[in-house]
Enzyme design. Structure first.
Site, short mmCIF file in Angstrom:
data_model
loop_
_atom_site.label_atom_id
_atom_site.label_comp_id
_atom_site.label_asym_id
_atom_site.label_seq_id
_atom_site.Cartn_x
_atom_site.Cartn_y
_atom_site.Cartn_z
CD1 TRP A 1 4.90 34.71 43.10
CD2 TRP A 1 5.75 33.17 43.77
NE1 TRP A 1 5.33 35.58 43.33
CE2 TRP A 1 5.97 35.00 44.35
CE3 TRP A 1 6.35 32.52 44.83
CZ2 TRP A 1 6.71 35.25 45.38
CZ3 TRP A 1 7.10 32.57 45.90
CH2 TRP A 1 7.39 33.95 45.82
N PRO B 1 0.93 36.61 48.75
CG PRO B 1 -0.96 36.15 49.93
CD PRO B 1 -0.12 35.32 49.19
CG ASP C 1 -6.05 62.26 38.17
OD1 ASP C 1 -5.98 62.95 37.40
OD2 ASP C 1 -6.15 62.60 40.03
CE LYS D 1 4.59 29.71 59.34
NZ LYS D 1 3.45 29.49 60.00
#
Length: 137
Positions: A47, A60, A17, A90
């Site tokens: 993947w 994700p 920044d 999962k």
């Protein structure tokens, strides 16, 4: 706990920044890259190339938490130490420790789901196969 894989980042001027310190969203970007690097470094294909898991699109993010300890500036090299803290049905919890030498910069914790794309085009979370868990052990 799984193995720990290290992903290195050379901090560039554009990562910072106007005060000359790393802009905080870059840590999320680097942790995401470290997550992908982790699985390939464990010997797994990318993947989308996993023949053992047809339709796999990846893992994700469902949730992310980051705690910052100190700042980093351009020209510095940091390392992201990544491991899987917990495997669930999962989903899995992945942790990242960002360091500069022996100095802890920040810690990140991510919850991710392993997903495939169904024939209908919808994304569906699937159980994490043993071959993935075993590669990371």
């Amino acid at each position: 706990m799984s193995k720990t894989i290290v992903y290195g980042v050379d901090v560039q001027f554009g990562d910072c920044d106007p005060a000359g310190i790393v802009f905080f969203p870059n840590y999320s970007r680097w942790m995401d890259a470290a997550s992908h690097h982790y699985f390939t470094a464990c010997g797994l294909p990318p993947w989308r190339a996993m023949k053992e898991l047809p339709g796999c699109i990846g893992a994700p993010l469902l949730e992310i938490h980051t705690r910052f300890h100190t700042a980093v500036s351009y020209g510095e090299r940091i390392e992201i130490h990544t491991s899987v803290e917990e495997w669930r049905g999962k989903v899995f919890i992945q942790t990242h420790r960002v360091t500069r030498g022996d100095t802890l910069i920040c810690e990140g914790r991510e919850t991710r789901a392993l997903c495939v794309k169904e024939d209908s085009g919808k994304l569906k979370a699937v159980p994490v196969p043993d071959f993935i868990r075993n590669a990371c052990a």
